[in-house]
Structures are given as C-alpha cells and as structure tokens.
Design a protein around this motif. Structure first.
Motif, mmCIF file in Angstrom:
data_model
loop_
_atom_site.group_PDB
_atom_site.id
_atom_site.type_symbol
_atom_site.label_atom_id
_atom_site.label_comp_id
_atom_site.label_asym_id
_atom_site.label_seq_id
_atom_site.Cartn_x
_atom_site.Cartn_y
_atom_site.Cartn_z
ATOM 1 N N THR A 1 -7.604 1.576 -1.783
ATOM 2 C CA THR A 1 -6.994 0.274 -2.060
ATOM 3 C C THR A 1 -7.251 -0.752 -0.959
ATOM 4 O O THR A 1 -6.924 -1.923 -1.113
ATOM 5 N N SER A 2 -7.781 -0.284 0.158
ATOM 6 C CA SER A 2 -8.070 -1.211 1.257
ATOM 7 C C SER A 2 -9.090 -0.551 2.176
ATOM 8 O O SER A 2 -9.312 0.663 2.111
ATOM 9 N N GLN A 61 -1.670 7.461 -1.996
ATOM 10 C CA GLN A 61 -1.131 6.452 -1.101
ATOM 11 C C GLN A 61 0.246 6.015 -1.611
ATOM 12 O O GLN A 61 1.113 5.619 -0.846
ATOM 13 N N LEU A 74 -1.237 9.632 7.223
ATOM 14 C CA LEU A 74 -1.845 10.876 7.691
ATOM 15 C C LEU A 74 -1.043 11.553 8.798
ATOM 16 O O LEU A 74 -1.328 12.685 9.162
ATOM 17 N N GLY A 75 -0.058 10.866 9.333
ATOM 18 C CA GLY A 75 0.722 11.447 10.426
ATOM 19 C C GLY A 75 0.047 11.298 11.770
ATOM 20 O O GLY A 75 0.255 12.114 12.671
ATOM 21 N N ASN A 76 -0.756 10.270 11.917
ATOM 22 C CA ASN A 76 -1.398 10.000 13.203
ATOM 23 C C ASN A 76 -0.351 9.564 14.227
ATOM 24 O O ASN A 76 0.797 9.300 13.863
ATOM 25 N N PRO A 77 -0.709 9.521 15.522
ATOM 26 C CA PRO A 77 0.267 9.114 16.528
ATOM 27 C C PRO A 77 1.007 7.846 16.107
ATOM 28 O O PRO A 77 0.385 6.883 15.640
ATOM 29 N N THR A 115 -3.563 9.942 -11.917
ATOM 30 C CA THR A 115 -4.897 9.408 -11.631
ATOM 31 C C THR A 115 -4.858 8.344 -10.528
ATOM 32 O O THR A 115 -5.886 7.824 -10.134
ATOM 33 N N GLU A 142 -5.522 17.365 -1.328
ATOM 34 C CA GLU A 142 -6.748 17.902 -0.718
ATOM 35 C C GLU A 142 -6.464 18.974 0.327
ATOM 36 O O GLU A 142 -7.217 19.929 0.455
ATOM 37 N N PHE A 185 -11.577 17.148 11.132
ATOM 38 C CA PHE A 185 -12.307 17.361 9.877
ATOM 39 C C PHE A 185 -13.712 16.830 10.143
ATOM 40 O O PHE A 185 -13.976 15.643 9.979
ATOM 41 N N ALA A 230 -8.289 4.820 9.424
ATOM 42 C CA ALA A 230 -7.095 4.601 10.242
ATOM 43 C C ALA A 230 -7.498 4.426 11.702
ATOM 44 O O ALA A 230 -8.210 5.271 12.256
ATOM 45 N N HIS A 282 -10.055 11.252 6.620
ATOM 46 C CA HIS A 282 -9.318 12.481 6.322
ATOM 47 C C HIS A 282 -9.792 12.961 4.939
ATOM 48 O O HIS A 282 -10.281 12.143 4.145
ATOM 49 N N PRO A 283 -9.621 14.226 4.622
ATOM 50 C CA PRO A 283 -10.019 14.673 3.272
ATOM 51 C C PRO A 283 -9.382 13.843 2.152
ATOM 52 O O PRO A 283 -9.959 13.696 1.078
ATOM 53 N N PHE A 284 -8.203 13.277 2.408
ATOM 54 C CA PHE A 284 -7.553 12.412 1.418
ATOM 55 C C PHE A 284 -8.438 11.226 1.046
ATOM 56 O O PHE A 284 -8.456 10.774 -0.090
ATOM 57 N N LYS A 342 -5.714 16.758 13.214
ATOM 58 C CA LYS A 342 -6.651 17.888 13.096
ATOM 59 C C LYS A 342 -8.073 17.354 12.991
ATOM 60 O O LYS A 342 -8.286 16.210 12.596
ATOM 61 N N SER A 389 -7.352 1.932 4.556
ATOM 62 C CA SER A 389 -6.860 3.187 3.988
ATOM 63 C C SER A 389 -7.733 4.365 4.395
ATOM 64 O O SER A 389 -7.254 5.493 4.484
ATOM 65 N N ASN A 431 0.821 -1.210 0.000
ATOM 66 C CA ASN A 431 0.000 0.000 0.000
ATOM 67 C C ASN A 431 0.862 1.269 0.000
ATOM 68 O O ASN A 431 0.464 2.292 0.550
ATOM 69 N N ARG A 440 -10.208 7.478 -8.734
ATOM 70 C CA ARG A 440 -8.831 7.022 -8.943
ATOM 71 C C ARG A 440 -8.844 5.840 -9.909
ATOM 72 O O ARG A 440 -9.868 5.162 -10.044
ATOM 73 N N ASN A 467 -6.801 11.761 16.296
ATOM 74 C CA ASN A 467 -5.785 10.701 16.239
ATOM 75 C C ASN A 467 -5.883 9.850 14.983
ATOM 76 O O ASN A 467 -4.999 9.041 14.700
ATOM 77 N N SER A 468 -7.002 9.979 14.275
ATOM 78 C CA SER A 468 -7.119 9.244 13.015
ATOM 79 C C SER A 468 -7.212 10.200 11.832
ATOM 80 O O SER A 468 -7.306 9.756 10.679
ATOM 81 N N GLN A 469 -7.215 11.509 12.130
ATOM 82 C CA GLN A 469 -7.357 12.491 11.044
ATOM 83 C C GLN A 469 -6.081 13.315 10.861
ATOM 84 O O GLN A 469 -6.129 14.448 10.381
ATOM 85 N N GLY A 470 -4.968 12.749 11.272
ATOM 86 C CA GLY A 470 -3.700 13.430 11.066
ATOM 87 C C GLY A 470 -3.458 14.587 12.016
ATOM 88 O O GLY A 470 -2.706 15.506 11.696
#
Lengths: 409, 399
Positions: free
Chosen positions: B76-77, A305, A391-394, A301, A352, B353, B83, B89-91, B351, B80, A206, B117, B346-349
């Motif tokens: 893809t999963s 990830q 995402l940079g989570n803990p 496209t 985004e 949302f 988290a 997340h907006p992603f 921040k 993804s 991934n 995608r 903690n799951s949204q980077g």
C-alpha cells in the motif's frame, strides 16, 4: 461549515447574554450534579451551565489550549502552541420530561466544526427514556465522558482516539434507563445508529482504523452499509465501591450492496469494551480505566497490514495531594496522576512466518494537575512512549512535556 | 501574602528551568551509524528540501482506493516494504514469474509480477500452474545513488577481469531491453538493442527512475505519466501519482546516505576483513567502487564501499529458481551489496532474512547456500577455523 459560521453563531449566542455583563448576578451558574446517583452514562448532562433569568435555555461549554514540546528519537518539531478545541453546550427543558442538549465542537486546527451531540430525550419512566438525534455511542467510558476539564491529562487516551474513534457520534435513536436502590445503581443504553464505512480498512493510516470513518460526514445523512450500528451498554455502580460498565458496538461496515446489486460480502465490525471507575476512600485515590477489543472482518485477499483484531486501553490513577486554599483559591486541589496506555493495532501472526505481528504502542504519562476550582484544570504532563511498527523493529521512542489549561465556562 | 509570593516565584523559577531543560528530556537520536536512513552529507538546502519531500512521499504516503491503490497490488506504500530504508521481511516479499523469450518480449507488459493482494470485492492474481517463479525480498535502499553513478566502463572492466579469475568467478552485466519510458544515457553501451542494467535481484533495472516508476506500477498498482498501464485492466489510465512526487522519490533514493561501518577498530573486525579478502569474497563483493560525475556534489566522483560489483553471477543449482530477467540465466543473481548487512535485523523484525528470497536466517546460512561461482569462496570459508569464521561474520555484521 466554516469558522466564519462559528464566529457568527458564537457572537449571536453570546450577545444574547450581553446584558449579563452589566449585572453578572443575572447570569446564574448551575454547577454539575454532584449527587451520588450519577453514572458514566450521565456525563452528557452532568456539566456546568449558565442560565439567564427564567429563560429555559442553559449555555455552557469548555475550552482547551496547551503547549507541547515532544520529540521522537531525538527529532522534535519544536515548541508547539495548540488551541485544541472550543465546545459549546446548549440545553433546554422543552416541557415536562422532554429535554434537549447539543454539543458543538470547534477544532480550528482541523478546520472542523462538528455537532457531537444533539438529541432530544423523552422520559416515559426512569427505566425507559427515548433518545433521538445525534448520539454519542456509549462504547467504553471515555467516548461519552470526554470533556477536557474532567481529565488530568491533556491528550485524550490513545486507545480511545486512535483505536476507538472518540469522539464518535452518529444519527440514531435508542433507549436508556436507570434504576437505583440504596447504594446500588444499574443503567442501560441501547441505540441503533448509522455507522462505519469501508475506510476502516481503506485509509491512509495503513492499518485497520475505526477513527478513519470519522472523516465521512455523509454518515449523518446516508448510512454506508444500510444496516444499523447497534451500541449497547450496561453498567453497575455501588456508591462505596465504584462503577463497572460493559459495552458493545457492532454491525456491517461496508457497502455490500447498492441499487439491488451485491457488491461485496457483508463485513462486520464488533467492538467490546469494559470500563471501571473507583475511588479508594481512605487515600482518595481515583482509578478510571477502559479496555476494548475490536474485531473487523478483513477480506483474506487484503494485506495483513490491516489486522482483524485490535485491543487496548488505559488506566488513569489520580491522587489528590493538597486540598485547601492555594494562592487564594478556596478548595483548590493539587493532584499527582499517571496514565498507563497500551494499544495493539494488529493482533495476529504473519501468514508467511507464523510470528507475531507487532504494530503496537505503550505509553506512561505522569502528570501534575492543579484545580483552582472543580471546573478548571491546569495540567503538566510528561509522556514516555514506545511505538513499534508492523514487523516489531526497534521502537520509535517519543517523550516530552505538555502544559495546558482546560476549563468549563 | 508572603507564602503566595514564594509560591509564585517558585513556580516561575521551575517554569524557566523546565523550558531551558526541554531538550534534555527528549529521547536521544540513535547513533548515525546505527541507522540506514538519512541523507548523504553535503546536500544544498534546496536538495535537502527535495530529499525531505521524497522522504514524506516514500514513507508517509499510503495509497487507498481513492488515490489509486490497486485494485490488485502487493503493498500500500513504499515504506510498507522498506522499513527504515532497510531490507524487507517475508511479509513484503513479492513474486516474479514467467520466462521471457530471448528478445525480452513480454518483459514489461502487465507483469511479470504477481499481484497477490486485492481490494475488497476483487480477487488477487494466482500464479499460473507450473510457471517458474522467484520470491524477492525487498532490498535496502541505502546508498542507491552511489550505485547508480558507477560508470558502465567500471562495470565492464570488472567483468573483463573476471575472465581470468582463478576461483572461477565469471560475473558479467545483465543486458536488458528498456521500457519505452526509460531514456538511456547517450553514452550508454548497447548490445542488440539492450542496455546494461544494474538494479534489482537480477540486475534487470536500468536506473532509479526505471526502478521507481516500475515499483509504483507493479508494487502498488499506481499509474504515472511515465507508465500509465493499469495492472488490473491492462489499459492506459490517468496518472495516479504526479510527476513531481515520482521525481522527489527518485531524488530521495539517490541521496540516501551510504551505510557507515561500525566497530572498525575492533581487532576481530579487522581480522575478519582480512579473511574476507583472503577467502575470495571480494571477487564479487567488491569493497570499493567510485561514482562518476553527478550534478549533486555530495555524490559526484566519490569512493564508497558497497561490497558489490553489480554483476550477475551463477550461484549454482541450489539458488536456481527458474526465473530469468534480461539476459540473466535462471541460476544467475546480481551480487547484493553487503553494506548495512549488520543492521538488516533492525528492519526485518529482529531476524535475518537473507539472499534474494529471505531463505537464509543467518549470515552463516547465507554463505552455505552459495554455490556455482561462489563455491570456491564458500569452501575456503568452511576451511577456516571456527574462531576465524566468527571473525569474518563479525566483520560482515559491522558493515
């Protein structure tokens, strides 16, 4: 290939030398070259080997086994006993200035037998040698110089194995050469080989993953992109200062055409690496490190990830603290060491949010190693590692110990 | 010789100490109330094994071209987009588009989700010009099994009570047509061939089976025996995920624990809870619901605290994206559960949302974007003193 094949091959090879059991003096140990004119590029041949009488074949290899107890965020898989690999080297001088070496690796956990290196070297001039066969691409320092007993750490560097695809070898040809004068040495290597495939960006990791391409054994028969993977390296060494290497590996990685039909845009992968090795003479402190940048042409496209840039590397610091007879072993060495590692698997910003993508890992690994001889090492490592998701989570916190042995035989 | 014995004994002694102290050198587990993932307490060993199998499929199984991904897709999963089983997340935001007709036709035919995608060599879908659409940020998965087990009688009772709500709250269930692969429960209520649905931003999904099969298909482009329609070719193709894996994932979602409130004895949190009720938030964000019977003992007949009524509410023109699902109006959204809200970052980077499309970057901003049926509660919130507003927000962050 199967483990059965391995067993038969191993027994056949070792039985050839069985008489040596009667008179061990018949089997001569040729130690690795300790001349100062050795560079990283010489790692392939700079290995100890066993030679029998006047037989023009040398046999060598190494073995690695270890124990690990690691945990992530309080969850551990428990005590793990691992037999990482058994590697056999067979080399021979075919005739004057023509030599052959092969390295076959057995990794039982992966049910894998891999020919990592099997090449013929023809010397025309010290500055012009032809190498053909199964070649270890000279990207960075670790890929060519990956033998377990040479390192004070049980695990291979994260950047070398999970960002770069060590051990990465391919079928191909190329040239190399060396020049030295007084304290200075210069070396170059340039190869054209088969290469990567679309699994770089289509894999179950991934993320963009050059190592995913290792799964494709068909590359030894069919080059996926139809274009050569070019790998080149130049290195300079001063015997009093150290060695610096600059390397590049790149080419198209995807199957962009087949049967004369255009299937996709041609997508390229480019890897740049710098490596260094030096010793502070006064303290005998050794430094060896490598840093690499990976650039992958990922379709716009596709999911972010899969990043189009990666970077990372490692630095090993090794300090001998005892060098004397210990427990009856002459010239044994006790080292303190530490490995610093960092990899950013996805350098970039989210479309985004315009914020930085994480997906990175760093690790610090203090170590104690004991070498009863130069060819054998007992290693005790403690890993502290933090890994963040996209995402940079803990971060996931990993820590634990590893203890193992690795030795040439 | 003596030195050697000392060295050997010292080495053995250190080895024993090291082995004994192994667990002490591992990083500790985060506190249970700091995590959204993890199973509900009281699963049998067989249930725990199925939960684990679903966990692996949900979080570790990454699809590729060889295993059925796409060729057009959103993710893809499963992991993804979710988290740590928390909010997305907006992603990972997805886009729903189009207006279904009053009979719900076209609701399940090759859409209505934008496949933004694509695998190399393919082009992702483009939003048709002028088409109404809404962006959906993935919700948290935590406690879904409890929400699934709230009886339809309870939902209808909450809707009936709304008819006399003095603040103008008029929440009602969404009645949706079901795809053929969903078999409604025998005792489910029907209205013109439609059923009460409760999952999703517009509450247009019947149960976790419906949600999971649809997510495999619409989010990852993975066909199953339940929904074999390929999102790219619009043709039925061979299943790309096994029935067992689908059922394991469903069980995993059903048996994720409910979030645990933190700082419950903090005076500000206690006061904030009182203000939450006083302001009228609880008209929609119902604190306590009860599950019905479940063969999973750990979920059966349990009281829990999700802070939702699972009903649709008109949120006013500010949140009207023009999209309908089932019998929802364009400005109607299902009350999102507030449990786990404080752990969303903690799951949204790192921040917030919040709201259906992640447009609110703080809890206060999310409150200010409430309109329609929630306008009265919002106005009461704004009328509080600044310190009281902070207490209420602190309470929400403790959930």
């Amino acid at each position: 290939m199967s483990l059965k094949f391995f067993a038969v091959a191993f027994l056949a090879t070792t039985s050839f030398f069985a008489t040596a059991q009667i008179d061990p003096s018949l089997l001569k140990r040729t130690t690795s070259d300790t001349l100062k004119q050795i560079m990283n590029m010489d790692a392939i041949y700079n290995r100890p080997a066993l030679k029998y009488d006047k037989l023009p074949v040398s046999l060598g290899g190494y073995v690695e086994a270890n124990y690990q107890y690691l945990g992530t965020d309080g969850i551990s898989e428990g005590h793990q006993f691992q037999f990482r690999r058994l590697t056999l080297f067979v080399s021979s001088t075919i005739s004057k200035r023509i030599k052959f070496l092969s390295e076959i690796e057995f990794e039982p956990a992966d049910k894998e037998i891999a020919i990592e290196f099997a090449a013929v070297d023809v010397e025309f001039h010290p500055l012009l040698n032809l190498r053909g066969g199964m070649i270890v691409n000279p990207i960075g320092a670790f890929n060519q110089n990956h033998d377990g007993p040479k390192w004070e750490f049980i695990d291979r560097p994260i950047s070398a194995t999970q960002m770069l695809p060590a051990t990465w070898s391919n079928a191909g040809f190329g040239l190399y050469g060396k020049y030295y004068k007084k304290d200075w040495m210069f070396g170059y290597e340039l190869y054209a080989t088969s290469g990567f495939d679309n699994s770089i960006i289509e894999n179950d990791q991934n993320r963009t993953s050059l190592p995913a391409a290792k799964e494709n054994a068909e590359r030894f028969e069919e080059n996926n992109s139809g274009e050569p993977l070019i790998t080149g390296k130049i290195a300079v060494k001063n015997t009093k200062v150290g060695e610096v290497g600059l390397s590049y590996m790149g080419g198209a990685y995807n199957k962009f055409q087949d049967d004369g039909l255009q299937l996709d845009d041609k997508r390229k992968v480019n890897v740049f690496a710098v490596d260094l090795k030096t010793t502070i003479n006064k303290t005998k402190t050794n430094f060896i490190g490598e840093w690499a940048w990976v650039f992958v042409d990922v379709p716009e496209t596709y999911s972010q990830q899969f990043g189009n840039k990666q970077r990372g590397g490692f630095l090993d610091i090794v300090q001998p603290v005892l060098n004397r007879t210990i427990l009856g072993w002459n010239n044994s060495v006790l080292n303190l060491a530490c490995r610093l590692e960092y990899v950013d698997y996805n350098v970039g910003k989210f479309t985004e949010t315009k914020e930085k993508i994480a997906d990175d890992v760093w690790s610090v690994m203090p170590a104690i190693s004991f070498r009863p001889s130069a060819q054998t090492v007992f290693r005790l490592n403690y890993r502290i590692q933090k890994q963040r998701d996209l995402l940079g989570n803990p971060p996931a916190n990993t820590a634990g110990i590893s203890f193992g042995i690795s030795t040439y035989f | 010789m003596y030195k050697r014995y000392v060295l050997v004994i010292t080495f053995l002694f250190l080895a024993v100490i090291f082995t004994v102290s192994c667990e002490k050198i591992l990083p500790p587990s985060p506190a249970n109330d700091e995590l959204l993932d993890g199973p509900v307490e009281g699963l049998t060993t067989a249930q725990a094994a199925q939960h684990h199998a679903g966990d692996v499929a949900f979080n570790d199984q990454v699809f590729t071209r060889e295993t059925g991904l796409g060729p057009i897709f959103v993710a893809t999963s499963c992991g993804s987009c979710h988290a740590g089983d928390g909010k997305g997340h907006p992603f990972s935001t997805l886009t729903r588009f189009g207006i279904n007709d009053s009979l719900g036709r076209n609701e399940f035919d090759n859409g209505p989700q934008l496949q933004n995608r694509a695998l190399p060599g393919y082009m992702p879908e483009q939003l048709p010009p002028g088409t109404p659409f809404a962006s959906f940020t993935p919700p948290a998965n935590t406690g879904l099994g409890f929400l699934e087990l709230v009886s339809e009688d309870d939902l209808l009772a909450m809707a009936a009570a709304n008819t006399t709500n003095p603040d103008g709250v008029r929440g009602h269930p969404n009645w949706s047509a079901l795809p053929t692969f969903v078999s409604p429960n025998p005792n489910s209520y029907t209205q013109n061939g439609r059923y009460i649905t409760r999952f999703g931003k517009k509450a247009a999904t019947y149960n976790l089976f419906h949600q999971t099969v649809q997510a495999y298909n619409q989010d990852i482009g993975i066909t199953s025996t339940f929904n074999p329609s390929d999102v790219y070719s619009h043709l039925d193709i061979d299943p790309e995920v096994s029935d067992k894996i689908v059922r394991d994932v469903i069980f995993y979602l059903q048996t994720l624990k409910a979030p645990i409130q933190r700082n419950q004895s903090d005076p500000d949190v206690i006061q904030g809870g009182a203000l939450f009720a006083q302001v009228g938030c609880e008209s929609c964000h119902k604190q306590t619901l009860t599950t019905g019977f479940s063969p999973v003992e750990a979920l059966s007949n349990k009281q829990f605290h999700p802070y939702t009524d699972l009903l649709l509410h008109d949120m006013g023109p500010g949140l009207d994206d023009g999209l309908i699902e089932g019998t929802s109006k364009t400005s109607e959204w299902r009350t999102p559960p507030l449990w786990g809200l404080g752990l969303s970052k903690n799951s949204q980077g790192g921040k917030y949302f919040l709201l259906h499309d992640g447009r609110a970057k703080s809890i206060d901003e999310a409150i200010q974007l409430h309109g329609g049926e929630a306008a009265t509660a919002k106005n009461k919130f704004n009328a509080l003193k600044a310190a009281e507003r902070q207490q209420l927000i602190k309470y929400l962050e403790s959930l």
